[in-house]
Design a protein around this motif. Structure first.
Motif, PDB file in Angstrom:
ATOM      1  N   GLY A 164      36.005  57.800  42.818  1.00 53.46           N
ATOM      2  CA  GLY A 164      35.985  56.886  43.943  1.00 53.46           C
ATOM      3  C   GLY A 164      37.528  56.496  44.053  1.00 53.46           C
ATOM      4  N   PRO A 165      38.152  57.523  44.661  1.00 54.98           N
ATOM      5  CA  PRO A 165      39.548  57.581  45.022  1.00 54.98           C
ATOM      6  C   PRO A 165      39.963  56.425  45.953  1.00 54.98           C
ATOM      7  CG  PRO A 165      38.748  59.687  45.946  1.00 54.98           C
ATOM      8  CD  PRO A 165      37.641  59.177  44.874  1.00 54.98           C
ATOM      9  N   ASN A 166      38.954  56.075  46.760  1.00 56.55           N
ATOM     10  CA  ASN A 166      39.118  55.226  47.927  1.00 56.55           C
ATOM     11  C   ASN A 166      38.222  53.838  47.558  1.00 56.55           C
ATOM     12  OD1 ASN A 166      36.628  56.218  48.247  1.00 56.55           O
ATOM     13  ND2 ASN A 166      36.364  56.374  50.211  1.00 56.55           N
ATOM     14  N   ARG A 167      37.921  53.462  46.241  1.00 56.67           N
ATOM     15  CA  ARG A 167      37.237  52.436  45.848  1.00 56.67           C
ATOM     16  C   ARG A 167      37.897  51.539  45.037  1.00 56.67           C
ATOM     17  NH1 ARG A 167      31.531  55.540  44.923  1.00 56.67           N
ATOM     18  NH2 ARG A 167      31.350  56.754  46.983  1.00 56.67           N
ATOM     19  N   PHE A 168      39.271  51.337  44.909  1.00 59.50           N
ATOM     20  CA  PHE A 168      40.142  50.501  43.817  1.00 59.50           C
ATOM     21  C   PHE A 168      39.574  49.416  43.734  1.00 59.50           C
ATOM     22  CE2 PHE A 168      43.505  47.645  43.352  1.00 59.50           C
ATOM     23  CZ  PHE A 168      43.990  47.811  41.972  1.00 59.50           C
ATOM     24  N   PHE A 169      39.371  48.366  44.829  1.00 60.87           N
ATOM     25  CA  PHE A 169      39.025  47.173  44.917  1.00 60.87           C
ATOM     26  C   PHE A 169      37.663  46.769  44.150  1.00 60.87           C
ATOM     27  CE2 PHE A 169      42.788  47.128  47.817  1.00 60.87           C
ATOM     28  CZ  PHE A 169      43.409  46.146  46.897  1.00 60.87           C
ATOM     29  N   ALA A 170      36.683  47.720  44.349  1.00 67.55           N
ATOM     30  CA  ALA A 170      35.475  47.720  43.825  1.00 67.55           C
ATOM     31  C   ALA A 170      35.330  47.815  42.304  1.00 67.55           C
ATOM     32  CB  ALA A 170      34.561  48.623  44.582  1.00 67.55           C
ATOM     33  N   HIS A 171      36.297  48.758  41.883  1.00 72.21           N
ATOM     34  CA  HIS A 171      36.539  49.171  40.618  1.00 72.21           C
ATOM     35  C   HIS A 171      37.322  47.860  39.867  1.00 72.21           C
ATOM     36  CE1 HIS A 171      35.303  53.413  39.634  1.00 72.21           C
ATOM     37  NE2 HIS A 171      35.094  53.360  41.194  1.00 72.21           N
ATOM     38  N   ILE A 172      38.192  47.465  40.501  1.00 67.29           N
ATOM     39  CA  ILE A 172      38.953  46.247  39.764  1.00 67.29           C
ATOM     40  C   ILE A 172      38.209  45.067  39.692  1.00 67.29           C
ATOM     41  CG2 ILE A 172      40.329  45.500  41.810  1.00 67.29           C
ATOM     42  CD1 ILE A 172      41.659  46.481  38.240  1.00 67.29           C
ATOM     43  N   SER A 173      37.548  44.847  40.798  1.00 71.91           N
ATOM     44  CA  SER A 173      36.571  43.452  40.688  1.00 71.91           C
ATOM     45  C   SER A 173      35.775  43.557  39.675  1.00 71.91           C
ATOM     46  CB  SER A 173      35.947  43.412  42.303  1.00 71.91           C
ATOM     47  OG  SER A 173      36.789  43.321  43.494  1.00 71.91           O
ATOM     48  N   MET A 174      35.109  44.828  39.321  1.00 74.88           N
ATOM     49  CA  MET A 174      33.921  44.898  38.610  1.00 74.88           C
ATOM     50  C   MET A 174      34.678  44.923  37.059  1.00 74.88           C
ATOM     51  SD  MET A 174      30.870  47.491  38.330  1.00 74.88           S
ATOM     52  CE  MET A 174      29.656  47.496  37.341  1.00 74.88           C
ATOM     53  N   VAL A 175      35.739  45.702  36.921  1.00 76.21           N
ATOM     54  CA  VAL A 175      36.421  45.327  35.489  1.00 76.21           C
ATOM     55  C   VAL A 175      36.839  43.921  35.195  1.00 76.21           C
ATOM     56  CG1 VAL A 175      38.434  46.030  34.303  1.00 76.21           C
ATOM     57  CG2 VAL A 175      37.251  47.843  35.634  1.00 76.21           C
ATOM     58  N   GLY A 176      37.417  43.324  36.253  1.00 71.97           N
ATOM     59  CA  GLY A 176      38.082  41.957  36.141  1.00 71.97           C
ATOM     60  C   GLY A 176      36.844  40.944  35.679  1.00 71.97           C
ATOM     61  N   TYR A 177      35.740  41.158  36.318  1.00 66.78           N
ATOM     62  CA  TYR A 177      34.620  40.184  36.426  1.00 66.78           C
ATOM     63  C   TYR A 177      33.923  40.398  34.845  1.00 66.78           C
ATOM     64  CZ  TYR A 177      30.173  37.688  37.189  1.00 66.78           C
ATOM     65  OH  TYR A 177      29.388  36.716  36.970  1.00 66.78           O
ATOM     66  N   PHE A 178      33.660  41.649  34.423  1.00 61.88           N
ATOM     67  CA  PHE A 178      32.855  41.895  33.227  1.00 61.88           C
ATOM     68  C   PHE A 178      34.002  41.806  32.059  1.00 61.88           C
ATOM     69  CE2 PHE A 178      29.432  43.179  36.034  1.00 61.88           C
ATOM     70  CZ  PHE A 178      28.198  42.693  35.412  1.00 61.88           C
ATOM     71  N   LYS A 179      35.132  41.846  32.191  1.00 57.89           N
ATOM     72  CA  LYS A 179      36.126  41.571  31.104  1.00 57.89           C
ATOM     73  C   LYS A 179      36.474  40.003  30.823  1.00 57.89           C
ATOM     74  CE  LYS A 179      37.703  46.303  30.135  1.00 57.89           C
ATOM     75  NZ  LYS A 179      38.973  46.994  30.218  1.00 57.89           N
ATOM     76  N   SER A 180      35.774  39.275  31.737  1.00 58.03           N
ATOM     77  CA  SER A 180      36.386  38.001  31.590  1.00 58.03           C
ATOM     78  C   SER A 180      35.103  36.911  31.459  1.00 58.03           C
ATOM     79  CB  SER A 180      37.149  37.437  32.687  1.00 58.03           C
ATOM     80  OG  SER A 180      36.747  37.781  34.044  1.00 58.03           O
ATOM     81  N   VAL A 181      34.224  37.267  32.491  1.00 56.61           N
ATOM     82  CA  VAL A 181      33.248  36.070  32.843  1.00 56.61           C
ATOM     83  C   VAL A 181      32.258  35.934  31.518  1.00 56.61           C
ATOM     84  CG1 VAL A 181      31.253  35.458  34.010  1.00 56.61           C
ATOM     85  CG2 VAL A 181      33.426  36.052  35.303  1.00 56.61           C
ATOM     86  N   PRO A 182      31.748  37.255  31.237  1.00 57.17           N
ATOM     87  CA  PRO A 182      31.026  37.171  29.875  1.00 57.17           C
ATOM     88  C   PRO A 182      31.636  36.385  28.785  1.00 57.17           C
ATOM     89  CG  PRO A 182      30.926  39.481  30.821  1.00 57.17           C
ATOM     90  CD  PRO A 182      31.957  38.553  31.404  1.00 57.17           C
TER      91      PRO A 182
END
Length: 472
Positions: free
Chosen positions: A59-77
């Motif tokens: 995913g070299p062109n998908r940074f914001f999709a990756h960081i959104s998912m990382v940020g969400y599942f490392k905080s919301v749960p």
């Protein structure tokens, strides 16, 4: 109006509950941890390694999709663990995000269908018309917007909702025949959104390429007289074109660095072969089940009936132009799909996720034409038409029946076994996938799953697992 609002809210709750019951899949731990293959994109948001050294990565062109998912599942749960168990908190986080994305999409689609962002009576009628078309179960495989995989919702539905917000000022200005007027902070927000969208999933660059080309050709067609007088340059809406130019250039760059995607199998299947697969993919997606042909037929029927009504209003003329524009967009977009590479999990190129922009456009056009026609038909004809519309809504509502589909009960049981385990390697009797696409018989393949479950506090230690019965 309260009943309409209640219907929409209840359906959003139902969507959240449906996705709360969905199994967790393989992409989640690989992206959220992340595993080694997914780390480069987080430290190289704009793909300089792909540009300068032609490095292949995930995913070299998908940074914001990756960081959104990382940020969400490392905080919301962890926030949800205030009143839920660790395992429930992860499933609840999936359901919550799915419902929020559907709510955002409903808002965006209702805005486009109504031409206004104010949630009045017309807005809520349109939202109620759109709501049954969101299929989390039922016809999800044919016309699903909120995917059964939470990762796909992050990478497809969510960025498309943001893209709808980006183009909304342009659409509103065109619909009302006004120049684009933006305050400085609105312009700044759209600039930031252009950057986020360009590096946010596989689908956005292609959509932007087709939309921007269409917008530019539409504007040039309207300036024919100005070109003859040599006055066209003075009439260029530079604020609008600067935004469109920026997102267009960024998306072209994103498409280029996307060629160095680790999962791409483009070299294994030629472009010519991909185009030969396209008709089969269209047939499989469009006609295998009745839901999408029914929606397409209902929309075409609306346009046909509206064309027979006299006199035609400005709204009728706008909807005809919108239908023509959607048809041209769909044709151009689908013809470009084979150029986007090949994936083994999308063997026929066309699937509900790859044509999601067309699906969203069709849903919006259906709602807009239904509302317009219902207000134009005379007494008895209107009653018949409202009955037909209600029957169609009932069909989609009843089809979205989660009770007839597999849920995460088997996966829950397996994870609870891991939560009680004390051994470093655990034998699971369940044959269902556990944070994977398939059941795993080799415990060496379960490092990401074990680390993710430990991170969320679901297991008290690091427990690899294997499922020997899956091989039988």
């Amino acid at each position: 109006m309260p009943l309409l609002v209640l219907f929409v809210v209840l359906d959003l709750g139902y969507t959240g509950w449906q996705n709360y019951r969905m199994p967790l899949e393989w992409d989640m731990p690989t992206i959220v941890l992340p595993i080694a293959a997914c780390r480069p994109v987080l430290s190289d948001p704009f793909g300089w390694a792909a540009l300068t050294r032609h490095e292949v990565s995930m995913g070299p062109n998908r940074f914001f999709a990756h960081i959104s998912m990382v940020g969400y599942f490392k905080s919301v749960p962890f926030w949800l663990q205030t009143f839920l168990s660790p395992l429930d908190s992860v499933y609840a986080a999936c359901g919550l995000f799915s419902a929020l994305v559907q709510a955002l999409l409903l808002y965006v689609l209702a805005m486009y269908a109504s031409g206004s962002g104010r949630p009045g009576w017309r807005f809520w009628v349109l939202a109620a018309l759109l709501t049954p078309l969101f299929q989390s179960a039922g016809y999800n495989g044919q016309m699903g917007i909120i995917d059964n995989s939470i990762t796909y919702t992050f990478f497809y539905a969510y960025p498309l909702a943001l893209l709808g917000l980006f183009y909304w000022p342009f659409y509103r200005a065109a619909r009302h025949g006004e120049p684009l007027r933006l305050r400085w902070w609105q312009y700044a927000l759209l600039l930031g959104l252009a950057v986020v969208l360009s590096f946010n999933g596989a689908i956005i660059p292609g959509v932007v390429a087709v939309l921007n080309a269409g917008i530019c050709l539409w504007w040039l067609g309207r300036q024919a007289g100005a070109w003859r007088r040599g006055a066209a340059m003075a009439r260029v809406p530079w604020p609008a074109f600067s935004l469109l130019g920026l997102i267009g250039l960024l998306c072209l760059y994103s498409l280029y660095i996307g060629r160095f995607e680790l999962e791409s199998e483009a070299a294994l299947v030629s472009v010519a072969e991909r185009y030969r697969l396209l008709p089969a993919g269209l047939n499989e997606t469009l006609f295998r089940r009745p839901a999408l042909p029914m929606l397409l037929g209902a929309t075409l029927l609306n346009l046909l009936l509206a064309g027979r009504s006299r006199p035609a209003t400005a709204q009728d003329r706008w909807l005809r132009k919108a239908a023509l524009g959607l048809g041209i967009f769909a044709l151009a977009y689908v013809l470009l799909l084979p150029l986007g590479g090949y994936r083994h999990y999308r063997p026929l190129i066309v699937r509900h996720d790859s044509i999601m922009p067309v699906l969203l456009g069709l849903m919006t056009l259906y709602a807009a034409t239904t509302y317009q026609l219902a207000g134009r038909l005379p007494g008895r004809s209107r009653r018949w038409y409202l009955g037909w519309t209600g029957a169609l809504a009932l069909f989609y509502t009843l089809s979205d029946n989660a009770w007839t589909y597999a849920d995460n009960s088997c996966q829950r049981q397996a994870i609870e076994t891991l939560a009680r385990a004390t051994a470093p390697i655990v034998r699971l009797e369940e044959t269902c996938p556990v944070l994977a696409w398939n059941a795993l018989t080799d415990y060496h393949e379960t490092y990401a799953q074990a680390a993710m479950l430990q991170y969320w506090g679901i297991t008290k230690g690091f427990h690899l697992y294997y499922q020997p019965n899956a091989a039988q």
